[in-house]
Design a protein around this motif. Structure first.
Motif, PDB file in Angstrom:
ATOM      1  N   ALA A 279      68.477  94.691  94.346  1.00  0.00           N
ATOM      2  CA  ALA A 279      67.545  94.863  95.628  1.00  0.00           C
ATOM      3  C   ALA A 279      66.460  94.188  95.477  1.00  0.00           C
ATOM      4  N   LEU A 280      66.036  93.668  94.486  1.00  0.00           N
ATOM      5  CA  LEU A 280      64.874  93.111  94.281  1.00  0.00           C
ATOM      6  C   LEU A 280      64.771  91.527  94.850  1.00  0.00           C
ATOM      7  N   SER A 281      63.646  91.060  95.266  1.00  0.00           N
ATOM      8  CA  SER A 281      63.459  89.571  95.574  1.00  0.00           C
ATOM      9  C   SER A 281      63.301  88.784  94.423  1.00  0.00           C
ATOM     10  N   VAL A 282      63.428  87.486  94.421  1.00  0.00           N
ATOM     11  CA  VAL A 282      63.283  86.432  93.456  1.00  0.00           C
ATOM     12  C   VAL A 282      62.065  86.781  92.406  1.00  0.00           C
ATOM     13  N   GLU A 283      60.845  86.829  93.274  1.00  0.00           N
ATOM     14  CA  GLU A 283      59.594  87.097  92.396  1.00  0.00           C
ATOM     15  C   GLU A 283      59.628  88.473  91.846  1.00  0.00           C
ATOM     16  N   ALA A 284      60.070  89.606  92.342  1.00  0.00           N
ATOM     17  CA  ALA A 284      60.519  90.797  91.810  1.00  0.00           C
ATOM     18  C   ALA A 284      61.499  90.678  90.664  1.00  0.00           C
ATOM     19  N   LYS A 285      62.564  90.152  90.767  1.00  0.00           N
ATOM     20  CA  LYS A 285      63.633  89.988  89.774  1.00  0.00           C
ATOM     21  C   LYS A 285      62.920  89.143  88.758  1.00  0.00           C
ATOM     22  N   GLY A 286      62.051  88.314  88.497  1.00  0.00           N
ATOM     23  CA  GLY A 286      61.431  87.752  87.615  1.00  0.00           C
ATOM     24  C   GLY A 286      60.460  88.698  86.857  1.00  0.00           C
TER      25      GLY A 286
ATOM     26  N   ASN B  39      60.728 104.906  81.478  1.00  0.00           N
ATOM     27  CA  ASN B  39      61.106 105.729  82.243  1.00  0.00           C
ATOM     28  C   ASN B  39      61.154 105.267  83.855  1.00  0.00           C
ATOM     29  N   ALA B  40      60.155 104.315  84.064  1.00  0.00           N
ATOM     30  CA  ALA B  40      60.004 103.932  85.541  1.00  0.00           C
ATOM     31  C   ALA B  40      61.031 102.906  85.718  1.00  0.00           C
ATOM     32  N   MET B  41      61.432 102.036  85.011  1.00  0.00           N
ATOM     33  CA  MET B  41      62.489 101.010  85.112  1.00  0.00           C
ATOM     34  C   MET B  41      63.862 101.532  85.456  1.00  0.00           C
ATOM     35  N   GLU B  42      64.081 102.876  85.120  1.00  0.00           N
ATOM     36  CA  GLU B  42      65.129 103.376  85.136  1.00  0.00           C
ATOM     37  C   GLU B  42      65.472 103.777  86.840  1.00  0.00           C
ATOM     38  N   GLY B  43      64.409 103.951  87.526  1.00  0.00           N
ATOM     39  CA  GLY B  43      64.490 103.999  89.093  1.00  0.00           C
ATOM     40  C   GLY B  43      64.558 102.672  89.878  1.00  0.00           C
ATOM     41  N   VAL B  44      64.758 101.735  89.244  1.00  0.00           N
ATOM     42  CA  VAL B  44      64.573 100.210  89.849  1.00  0.00           C
ATOM     43  C   VAL B  44      66.153  99.548  89.783  1.00  0.00           C
ATOM     44  N   ALA B  45      66.504  99.286  91.198  1.00  0.00           N
ATOM     45  CA  ALA B  45      67.773  98.750  91.365  1.00  0.00           C
ATOM     46  C   ALA B  45      67.640  97.173  91.423  1.00  0.00           C
ATOM     47  N   PRO B  46      67.961  96.368  90.174  1.00  0.00           N
ATOM     48  CA  PRO B  46      67.498  95.039  90.344  1.00  0.00           C
ATOM     49  C   PRO B  46      68.404  94.031  91.346  1.00  0.00           C
TER      50      PRO B  46
ATOM     51  N   ILE C 293      56.433  98.537  90.051  1.00  0.00           N
ATOM     52  CA  ILE C 293      54.817  98.498  90.021  1.00  0.00           C
ATOM     53  C   ILE C 293      54.467  99.380  88.902  1.00  0.00           C
ATOM     54  N   LYS C 294      54.786 100.532  88.939  1.00  0.00           N
ATOM     55  CA  LYS C 294      54.526 101.671  87.795  1.00  0.00           C
ATOM     56  C   LYS C 294      55.080 101.219  86.478  1.00  0.00           C
ATOM     57  N   ALA C 295      56.056 100.599  86.325  1.00  0.00           N
ATOM     58  CA  ALA C 295      56.613 100.109  84.816  1.00  0.00           C
ATOM     59  C   ALA C 295      55.803  98.809  84.757  1.00  0.00           C
TER      60      ALA C 295
ATOM     61  N   ALA D 287      65.232 103.741  99.318  1.00  0.00           N
ATOM     62  CA  ALA D 287      65.436 103.288  98.187  1.00  0.00           C
ATOM     63  C   ALA D 287      64.858 101.915  97.610  1.00  0.00           C
ATOM     64  N   LYS D 288      64.858 100.953  98.595  1.00  0.00           N
ATOM     65  CA  LYS D 288      64.103  99.676  98.239  1.00  0.00           C
ATOM     66  C   LYS D 288      63.036  99.718  97.761  1.00  0.00           C
ATOM     67  N   ALA D 289      62.220 100.716  98.467  1.00  0.00           N
ATOM     68  CA  ALA D 289      60.639 100.673  98.632  1.00  0.00           C
ATOM     69  C   ALA D 289      60.386 101.412  97.461  1.00  0.00           C
ATOM     70  N   ALA D 290      61.228 102.404  96.988  1.00  0.00           N
ATOM     71  CA  ALA D 290      61.173 103.392  95.827  1.00  0.00           C
ATOM     72  C   ALA D 290      61.376 102.541  94.527  1.00  0.00           C
TER      73      ALA D 290
END
Length: 499
Positions: free
Chosen positions: A360-367, A351-358, A335-337, A326-329
């Motif tokens: 579970a993201l790291s600090v950089e990815a959350k930014g 549409n891609a952002m709907e599949g992202v769980a904020p 990345i797609k978004a 789930a974290k990899a997805a």
């Protein structure tokens, strides 16, 4: 004897003839080692095995290269049933002196008799299993196993001690005395044996004799003229001949009586003996089957525990794999978004952002996530709202609730989405959560049409809500600002919230 420094052969002098080292202490140590060895040998010859073990250990402590003491210690261990300890001493002895060592013959004879070695190994394993039975409060199974262990390894003194201790615990002191006397025949001065016997003597009030008792039977050695000569020890006893009246009648009577006595003996001795033999065989089979059942039951419990542990490990691993997937997805969708956002395709990015769980993201990815959501958050929110509307029409209220909660988590909350969420809970039958959201609309948006509708629905559900008009009066200027929105709603215009 060799010098410990240069390994040269020593002479009668107190100094090494080669290096000049003072070897007087070394000679005294070797003399003490030999003295303890001789004492151990004397004790072993009179079956004082415990004393022999103590002396031989002292001998090896003085000189660990005393091969004779080490081999004898192995033999004493073997005599007490400690086969593993005996093999250990013999293996060490063989490594110290590979050539011409009697320990090699001991090891070979033991290894060649594979059946005997397997029986000893099985008896040791069963003895350990008996200890587990005793710790788990199952003395009956321990006693049955110990009897089998002692039949396979009759020299195992620890087995006699444990069986006697079980009998003593149950108050069967005579049976315990019998087992301890068998242990004393192997090792006369074993402290554990003597301590247990003293306890039995205190409980029963009867002393235990460990001396062998031999009955000297009188032996018939000669017959002359009808007299019988017997020898009892050093004494000779001559019995005079008896007068017997001999006749045919007496002979026939004696013959008939003999036949009757023989038939009676056959009936009262042979038949019960056969019956007893059959019963003993049956009891032996029952004991064997009980032993097998207990062993299989213990093995089944162990395998069940192993299987449960494996199941838990698999479940934990599966959960970790699912979380990682789930974290990899989520990262893939992010990345797609991001790529779609850079290309200007906001719909694809939403549409891609709907599949992202904020969470579970790291600090950089959350930014990165926050940057994209600041631009296309309204589109993502609109997608969730549209999906919730379709789910509501299809009667799938759980999906509608999930999408509406996600929509509320994007940007600032709005009364329309909150009202739809309350409606989804209401239609699902969860009036408690529905009233919670109705009350939130009344508190956050007093004086609006959504607040009035929420109060009506909440009253229909049996809840008590604050009056929307009172809430408007309490809010003062906020109520005046919301009056335009209420008017717009009454004219049929949709109430929206700026993103």
């Amino acid at each position: 004897m060799n010098c410990i420094v240069c390994h040269a052969q020593l002479t009668a002098s107190d100094y090494c003839p080669k290096c000049g080292c003072n070897v007087k202490a070394l000679k005294k140590v070797n003399a003490l080692s030999n003295l303890y060895y001789n004492q151990g040998l004397e004790k072993a010859q009179i079956r004082d095995l415990s004393g022999a073990i103590t002396c031989l250990k002292r001998s090896l402590k003085m000189n660990k290269l005393n091969i004779q003491a080490r081999n004898l210690l192995g033999l004493v261990y073997f005599e007490t049933g400690e086969v593993v300890a005996a093999l250990s001493q013999w293996v060490i002895s063989k490594n110290m002196m590979p050539q011409g060592n009697p320990a090699e013959g001991y090891i070979d004879r033991l290894q060649k008799n594979a059946n005997r070695l397997d029986m000893i190994n099985i008896s040791i394993k069963k003895y350990n299993q008996c200890l587990e039975y005793c710790r788990n409060g199952n003395p009956d199974m321990a006693k049955m196993q110990l009897k089998k262990v002692l039949s396979n390894n009759p020299k195992l003194i620890k087995g006699y001690h444990l069986l006697a201790l079980l009998y003593m615990q149950e108050g069967e002191y005579e049976k315990a005395r019998k087992r301890l006397k068998a242990a004393a025949r192997i090792d006369k001065t074993n402290t554990t044996t003597l301590r247990f016997l003293r306890e039995i003597e205190e409980q029963t009030g009867r002393a235990t004799s460990l001396d062998s008792r031999f009955k000297i039977k009188e032996k018939e050695i000669e017959k002359k003229d009808g007299s019988v000569v017997y020898r009892s020890g050093n004494d000779t006893i001559i019995q005079p001949p008896e007068y017997r009246e001999k006749s045919i009648t007496n002979t026939l009577v004696n013959l008939v009586l003999g036949l009757l006595v023989g038939a009676a003996a056959l009936w009262f001795l042979v038949v019960p003996a056969k019956t007893q033999k059959i019963n003993q065989a049956a009891n032996k089979k029952v004991v064997e089957y009980s032993d097998k059942m207990a062993t299989l039951s213990a093995e089944l419990d162990r395998m069940q525990k192993d299987m449960d542990a494996s199941t838990d490990s698999v479940s934990t691993a599966k959960s970790q794999i699912d979380a990682a997937n789930a974290k990899a997805a989520g990262y893939e969708n992010l990345i797609k978004a991001w790529q779609a956002y850079r290309d200007g395709s906001y719909g694809t990015a939403a549409n891609a952002m709907e599949g992202v769980a904020p969470d579970a993201l790291s600090v950089e990815a959350k930014g990165m996530y926050d940057t994209i959501m600041s631009e296309i958050g309204g589109t993502v929110k609109a997608n969730y709202q549209a999906a919730a509307g379709s789910a509501m029409e299809a009667g799938d209220y759980d999906t509608a609730i999930s999408n509406l909660e996600k929509a509320l988590g994007i940007g600032s909350q709005d009364s329309n989405t909150m009202f739809n969420l309350a409606q989804a809970y209401d239609k699902k039958g969860d009036t408690q959560n529905a009233n919670k959201w109705y009350q939130k609309i009344i508190d956050d948006y007093p004086g609006t049409e959504d607040a009035q509708n929420a109060a009506d629905y909440m009253q229909a559900n049996g809840g008590q809500a604050a009056d929307a008009d009172e809430g408007q009066a309490d809010n003062g200027e906020d109520g005046e600002e919301n009056s335009g929105e209420v008017q717009g709603a009454s004219e049929g215009e949709p109430v929206t919230q700026d993103e």
